[in-house]
Scaffold this motif. Structure first.
Motif, PDB file in Angstrom:
ATOM      1  N   ARG A 152      61.033 -27.101 -52.095  1.00  0.00           N
ATOM      2  CA  ARG A 152      59.993 -27.077 -53.137  1.00  0.00           C
ATOM      3  C   ARG A 152      59.785 -28.463 -53.731  1.00  0.00           C
ATOM      4  N   GLN A 153      60.889 -29.187 -53.947  1.00  0.00           N
ATOM      5  CA  GLN A 153      60.757 -30.536 -54.484  1.00  0.00           C
ATOM      6  C   GLN A 153      59.995 -31.433 -53.516  1.00  0.00           C
ATOM      7  N   PHE A 154      60.349 -31.339 -52.221  1.00  0.00           N
ATOM      8  CA  PHE A 154      59.655 -32.136 -51.211  1.00  0.00           C
ATOM      9  C   PHE A 154      58.177 -31.767 -51.152  1.00  0.00           C
ATOM     10  N   GLN A 155      57.876 -30.492 -51.073  1.00  0.00           N
ATOM     11  CA  GLN A 155      56.489 -30.054 -50.952  1.00  0.00           C
ATOM     12  C   GLN A 155      55.655 -30.459 -52.158  1.00  0.00           C
ATOM     13  N   GLY A 156      56.281 -30.463 -53.331  1.00  0.00           N
ATOM     14  CA  GLY A 156      55.563 -30.871 -54.523  1.00  0.00           C
ATOM     15  C   GLY A 156      55.226 -32.349 -54.547  1.00  0.00           C
ATOM     16  N   MET A 157      55.931 -33.136 -53.734  1.00  0.00           N
ATOM     17  CA  MET A 157      55.729 -34.588 -53.717  1.00  0.00           C
ATOM     18  C   MET A 157      55.053 -35.073 -52.443  1.00  0.00           C
ATOM     19  N   ALA A 158      54.828 -34.186 -51.468  1.00  0.00           N
ATOM     20  CA  ALA A 158      54.374 -34.608 -50.145  1.00  0.00           C
ATOM     21  C   ALA A 158      53.030 -35.339 -50.200  1.00  0.00           C
ATOM     22  N   ALA A 159      52.058 -34.755 -50.895  1.00  0.00           N
ATOM     23  CA  ALA A 159      50.736 -35.393 -50.961  1.00  0.00           C
ATOM     24  C   ALA A 159      50.828 -36.747 -51.658  1.00  0.00           C
ATOM     25  N   LEU A 160      51.661 -36.836 -52.692  1.00  0.00           N
ATOM     26  CA  LEU A 160      51.853 -38.096 -53.414  1.00  0.00           C
ATOM     27  C   LEU A 160      52.447 -39.159 -52.502  1.00  0.00           C
ATOM     28  N   MET A 161      53.475 -38.775 -51.718  1.00  0.00           N
ATOM     29  CA  MET A 161      54.094 -39.739 -50.808  1.00  0.00           C
ATOM     30  C   MET A 161      53.094 -40.225 -49.773  1.00  0.00           C
ATOM     31  N   GLU A 162      52.298 -39.313 -49.226  1.00  0.00           N
ATOM     32  CA  GLU A 162      51.327 -39.722 -48.214  1.00  0.00           C
ATOM     33  C   GLU A 162      50.324 -40.712 -48.781  1.00  0.00           C
ATOM     34  N   ARG A 163      49.911 -40.512 -50.032  1.00  0.00           N
ATOM     35  CA  ARG A 163      48.940 -41.431 -50.649  1.00  0.00           C
ATOM     36  C   ARG A 163      49.522 -42.822 -50.855  1.00  0.00           C
ATOM     37  N   HIS A 164      50.835 -42.912 -50.975  1.00  0.00           N
ATOM     38  CA  HIS A 164      51.458 -44.211 -51.255  1.00  0.00           C
ATOM     39  C   HIS A 164      51.998 -44.906 -50.011  1.00  0.00           C
ATOM     40  N   LEU A 165      51.751 -44.323 -48.847  1.00  0.00           N
ATOM     41  CA  LEU A 165      52.063 -45.016 -47.599  1.00  0.00           C
ATOM     42  C   LEU A 165      50.782 -45.642 -47.058  1.00  0.00           C
ATOM     43  N   PRO A 166      50.904 -46.757 -46.327  1.00  0.00           N
ATOM     44  CA  PRO A 166      49.702 -47.371 -45.756  1.00  0.00           C
ATOM     45  C   PRO A 166      49.130 -46.526 -44.627  1.00  0.00           C
ATOM     46  N   SER A 167      47.832 -46.336 -44.632  1.00  0.00           N
ATOM     47  CA  SER A 167      47.185 -45.557 -43.579  1.00  0.00           C
ATOM     48  C   SER A 167      47.010 -46.362 -42.303  1.00  0.00           C
ATOM     49  N   HIS A 168      46.810 -47.685 -42.450  1.00  0.00           N
ATOM     50  CA  HIS A 168      46.522 -48.508 -41.269  1.00  0.00           C
ATOM     51  C   HIS A 168      47.292 -49.828 -41.323  1.00  0.00           C
ATOM     52  N   PRO A 169      48.639 -49.762 -41.348  1.00  0.00           N
ATOM     53  CA  PRO A 169      49.403 -51.015 -41.277  1.00  0.00           C
ATOM     54  C   PRO A 169      49.245 -51.634 -39.893  1.00  0.00           C
ATOM     55  N   LYS A 170      49.572 -52.917 -39.798  1.00  0.00           N
ATOM     56  CA  LYS A 170      49.554 -53.565 -38.488  1.00  0.00           C
ATOM     57  C   LYS A 170      50.466 -52.799 -37.536  1.00  0.00           C
ATOM     58  N   PRO A 171      49.947 -52.318 -36.403  1.00  0.00           N
ATOM     59  CA  PRO A 171      50.794 -51.539 -35.486  1.00  0.00           C
ATOM     60  C   PRO A 171      51.864 -52.417 -34.829  1.00  0.00           C
ATOM     61  N   ALA A 172      53.098 -51.978 -34.913  1.00  0.00           N
ATOM     62  CA  ALA A 172      54.220 -52.693 -34.300  1.00  0.00           C
ATOM     63  C   ALA A 172      55.029 -51.713 -33.469  1.00  0.00           C
ATOM     64  N   LEU A 173      55.659 -52.215 -32.425  1.00  0.00           N
ATOM     65  CA  LEU A 173      56.593 -51.398 -31.662  1.00  0.00           C
ATOM     66  C   LEU A 173      57.902 -51.324 -32.430  1.00  0.00           C
ATOM     67  N   LEU A 174      58.348 -50.110 -32.730  1.00  0.00           N
ATOM     68  CA  LEU A 174      59.599 -49.904 -33.449  1.00  0.00           C
ATOM     69  C   LEU A 174      60.670 -49.365 -32.504  1.00  0.00           C
ATOM     70  N   HIS A 175      61.883 -49.840 -32.680  1.00  0.00           N
ATOM     71  CA  HIS A 175      63.012 -49.257 -31.972  1.00  0.00           C
ATOM     72  C   HIS A 175      63.156 -47.798 -32.371  1.00  0.00           C
ATOM     73  N   GLY A 176      63.064 -47.526 -33.671  1.00  0.00           N
ATOM     74  CA  GLY A 176      62.989 -46.169 -34.166  1.00  0.00           C
ATOM     75  C   GLY A 176      64.286 -45.553 -34.639  1.00  0.00           C
ATOM     76  N   ASP A 177      65.432 -46.077 -34.193  1.00  0.00           N
ATOM     77  CA  ASP A 177      66.734 -45.540 -34.619  1.00  0.00           C
ATOM     78  C   ASP A 177      67.716 -46.692 -34.741  1.00  0.00           C
ATOM     79  N   LEU A 178      67.314 -47.680 -35.527  1.00  0.00           N
ATOM     80  CA  LEU A 178      68.009 -48.967 -35.506  1.00  0.00           C
ATOM     81  C   LEU A 178      69.123 -49.032 -36.555  1.00  0.00           C
ATOM     82  N   TRP A 179      70.145 -48.179 -36.386  1.00  0.00           N
ATOM     83  CA  TRP A 179      71.353 -48.335 -37.190  1.00  0.00           C
ATOM     84  C   TRP A 179      72.281 -49.296 -36.471  1.00  0.00           C
ATOM     85  N   LEU A 180      73.322 -49.748 -37.163  1.00  0.00           N
ATOM     86  CA  LEU A 180      74.142 -50.832 -36.611  1.00  0.00           C
ATOM     87  C   LEU A 180      74.834 -50.450 -35.310  1.00  0.00           C
ATOM     88  N   GLY A 181      75.109 -49.161 -35.113  1.00  0.00           N
ATOM     89  CA  GLY A 181      75.729 -48.744 -33.860  1.00  0.00           C
ATOM     90  C   GLY A 181      74.839 -48.940 -32.655  1.00  0.00           C
TER      91      GLY A 181
END
Length: 274
Positions: A152-181
């Motif tokens: 419920r907490q997540f769902q109540g904030m989901a639309a807010l979080m989406e509005r505060h992320l960039p819609s069209h940042p410069k596209p980059a290739l991400l490793h995607g799971d880049l922890w130190l291991g």
């Protein structure tokens, strides 16, 4: 496993095979062949897809192991030694990561292959809206496994979080799971990035996994040429994804981390004032 590898690697002979520690979501073996050549054999949820990810990273200048052989359930790659990270190693890591992220990408955000991290499926999905992709393809599916009060907490904030992320940042290739291991260091830099979960996206999302359980030194940020304080507040939204992933993979001991991040996001954005 030895019989399977022997058939794949013939006519080379296996001198020694040993399971390696540290594979949280897959099994990994160190294989020594005649002539003292060392290889890594890894069980993978999608070996073909992982091989293509490693090749994509290599094409962007990232150091990765060579892909030597792919079967239905096994990926064989070159062995690359690892040493403890020094300041020079962190600088080299920051430089290599910035070089990789700077390579121009013309694909939509997301990725064109099905993949998985452990038992958590990452279905192929692409979008021309990064914020929508991150929420709908990364956060929402994992949040569905939370206890009801956190859902419920997540769902109540989901639309807010989406509005505060960039819609069209410069596209980059991400490793995607880049922890130190998943970062192998040499004495003077980074020797390889391993175990990718690639996607095209906002380069700043890459740091979320890296910083969730560790603190890169200033040498890393200086080499990457970024002020880490500039990453907030969207950075906390990016960190929510690996926290949710850890909850799905390893259980309720990570609920406190997820709850803390949701509280921090609420403090950042103060939804009552929206």
């Amino acid at each position: 496993m030895k019989t399977t590898l022997a058939a794949v690697l013939a006519p080379r002979k296996i001198v020694r095979i040993a399971e390696m520690q540290g594979g949280d979501t897959s099994s990994v073996w160190h294989v020594t062949l005649d002539g003292d050549e060392a290889l890594i054999a890894k069980s993978s949820p999608a070996p073909d897809a992982e091989a293509r990810m490693l090749q994509a990273l290599s094409a962007c200048g990232a150091p990765v192991p060579d892909v030597l052989h792919v079967t239905d359930h096994l990926l064989i790659i070159s062995y690359i030694p690892n040493v403890s990270a020094s300041e020079a190693g962190w600088r080299g890591f920051g430089t290599a990561l910035r070089k990789m992220h700077d390579v121009a990408q013309d694909a939509p955000y997301g990725w064109s292959d099905d993949y998985a991290i452990g038992r958590v499926t990452l279905p192929k999905a692409q979008s021309h809206d990064w914020a929508a992709f991150w929420m709908r393809e990364r956060l929402c599916p994992l949040a569905n496994a939370l206890p009801p009060h956190l859902q419920r907490q997540f769902q109540g904030m989901a639309a807010l979080m989406e509005r505060h992320l960039p819609s069209h940042p410069k596209p980059a290739l991400l490793h995607g799971d880049l922890w130190l291991g998943n970062v192998l260091f040499s004495d003077h830099g980074v020797s390889a990035l391993i175990d990718p979960a690639c996607m095209i996206g906002d380069a700043h999302a890459e740091f979320a996994v890296l910083t969730l359980f560790s603190t890169p030194p200033q040498a890393f940020w200086d080499a990457y040429q970024i002020d880490v304080t500039s990453l907030q507040p969207k950075f906390t939204i990016y960190q929510l994804w690996p926290a949710l992933m850890h909850h799905r993979l390893f259980g309720n001991s990570y609920l406190g981390l997820v709850s803390n991040l949701l509280d921090r996001i609420a403090d950042h954005f103060n939804p009552a004032c929206e």
